[in-house]
Design a protein around this motif. Structure first.
Motif, PDB file in Angstrom:
ATOM      1  N   HIS A 128      11.204  -0.948  -6.275  1.00 36.94           N
ATOM      2  CA  HIS A 128      10.867   0.247  -5.362  1.00 36.94           C
ATOM      3  C   HIS A 128      11.728   0.963  -4.714  1.00 36.94           C
ATOM      4  CE1 HIS A 128       6.654  -1.012  -6.363  1.00 36.94           C
ATOM      5  NE2 HIS A 128       6.728  -2.046  -5.669  1.00 36.94           N
ATOM      6  N   HIS A 188       3.253   1.439   0.276  1.00 38.37           N
ATOM      7  CA  HIS A 188       3.086   0.201  -0.156  1.00 38.37           C
ATOM      8  C   HIS A 188       2.249  -0.719   0.812  1.00 38.37           C
ATOM      9  CE1 HIS A 188       3.120  -3.324  -2.861  1.00 38.37           C
ATOM     10  NE2 HIS A 188       3.888  -2.567  -3.637  1.00 38.37           N
ATOM     11  N   LEU A 197      -2.966   1.496  -3.050  1.00 38.66           N
ATOM     12  CA  LEU A 197      -1.399   2.130  -2.810  1.00 38.66           C
ATOM     13  C   LEU A 197      -1.275   3.526  -3.400  1.00 38.66           C
ATOM     14  CD1 LEU A 197       0.322  -1.159  -4.343  1.00 38.66           C
ATOM     15  CD2 LEU A 197      -0.098  -0.567  -1.949  1.00 38.66           C
TER      16      LEU A 197
END
Length: 364
Positions: free
Chosen positions: A113, A189, A310
């Protein structure tokens, strides 16, 4: 009401104990540090509190409203600074991206991420003010990411909490300060708690075309014949996960893509996870800003998370795979992008109206 801006230097956070920063208009702001040394700010209103990390990616570490904790179950006793989100994977919500995102594939060298989740912020501040929803308190700040002969951007996140609300307005703004185009991959997230029996409500049908299970198996998952058979079943029967009545279904994780959710007159969509005891988790955003919606659910001995919505600019398969799909956005020199999302908690008396709104958005 005139807005009041309060700078938050690092020395405002005591080494021991807690320090009140400000109070008024239905809020209190309290500074402290976790045993790891990470600075934290607790914002409290009439419904509950959020715990924010002003200098560690400005992530929302924890959230609790009406006596209900929203945050995923995890193995961390507090946040820790590190090289990637894996070293501190216990946050309620964090900013994923920005140059790279998702689970790195075999040809990728980026952390899970990207760089932003644990980025060291250059500044942090509080704002007290009033908007159309009434009094608010907001944490803001910025990070300048500059690499010689490489990317140059300013990230400006913010988190806004209203006095009588259990919903949190979160936004990431990104400005490309380079003379060259910038690749951009962003996801908010949001890691809600896994609650057995929870029901997911979305403005899209639970059909294979609109609620699509991820068939690619990431490197951190070792597939068994049973796991692969489950993927085959979910590929044709995604409605099996509308209600989380099979908690063992999500060890290992399951990932879905929610395609083309319906929107309201303002271009916003919303998803809920209604809890058996009443109340619901909620996420709302504009697909025009964040065109992809990923669902990640995991329930094992180390983590219990129902990241049921998300919002993202891409899917989470890593840079190389998303680049090949055409999902890596470009920001031109001097161009900016904003990604607002509202997430949090709805009490039992608030759920019916939200569900009705989603029913009107739903497209066949």
């Amino acid at each position: 009401m005139t807005e009041i801006h309060i700078p938050l230097p690092r020395d405002a956070f005591p080494d021991r104990g807690e320090r009140p920063i400000a109070s008024g208009a239905g809020f209190t702001a309290t500074a402290f540090r976790y045993p790891s040394g990470v600075e934290a700010l607790r914002l409290t209103n009439a419904r509950g509190a959020v715990t924010l990390l002003p200098f560690l990616g400005q992530m929302i570490w924890d959230a609790e409203f009406d006596g209900r904790r929203l945050t995923m179950g995890n193995a961390f006793d507090g946040p820790r600074a590190g090289g990637s989100i894996l070293e501190t994977y216990g946050a309620f919500a964090y900013h994923a991206g920005l140059l790279r995102n998702g689970t790195p594939g075999p040809q990728d060298d980026h952390p899970l991420h990207g760089e932003m989740p644990v980025a060291a912020m250059d500044s942090a501040h509080l704002i007290f003010g009033t908007d159309g929803q009434g009094p608010f308190v907001e944490l803001g700040g910025h990070r300048d990411h500059v690499v010689g002969f490489g990317p140059n951007y300013r990230a400006t996140p913010r988190v806004r909490l209203h006095a009588e609300d259990a919903l949190i307005a979160v936004e990431m703004a990104v400005e490309n300060r380079s003379a060259h185009p910038m690749e951009l991959m962003y996801m908010l997230h949001a890691n809600f708690d896994f609650v057995t029996g929870g029901r997911i409500v979305q403005a899209a049908p639970f059909t294979p075309e609109r609620t699509e299970v991820r068939r690619a198996v990431p490197g951190h998952v070792t597939p068994t014949p049973e796991f692969l058979a489950l993927l085959d079943d979910l590929a044709v029967n995604p409605a099996r996960m509308e209600r989380l009545t099979e908690p063992d279904l999500y060890a290992p994780e399951q990932v879905f893509y929610i395609r083309d959710p319906g929107t309201d007159a303002w271009g916003r969509t919303r998803m809920l996870m209604e809890l058996p005891a009443g109340g619901a988790f909620s996420v709302a955003w504009r697909p025009e800003d964040l065109p992809f919606c990923v669902r990640w659910i995991l329930n094992d001995g180390d983590a219990q998370v129902a990241a049921f919505a998300l919002p993202s600019t891409c899917e989470p398969e890593g840079y190389t795979a998303e680049k090949a799909k055409g999902h890596v956005r470009l920001l031109g020199p001097g161009e900016s992008a904003r990604f607002p999302v509202t997430l949090g908690w709805l009490g039992p008396t608030e759920v019916a109206a939200a569900r009705a709104d989603i029913d009107t958005m739903r497209k066949g």
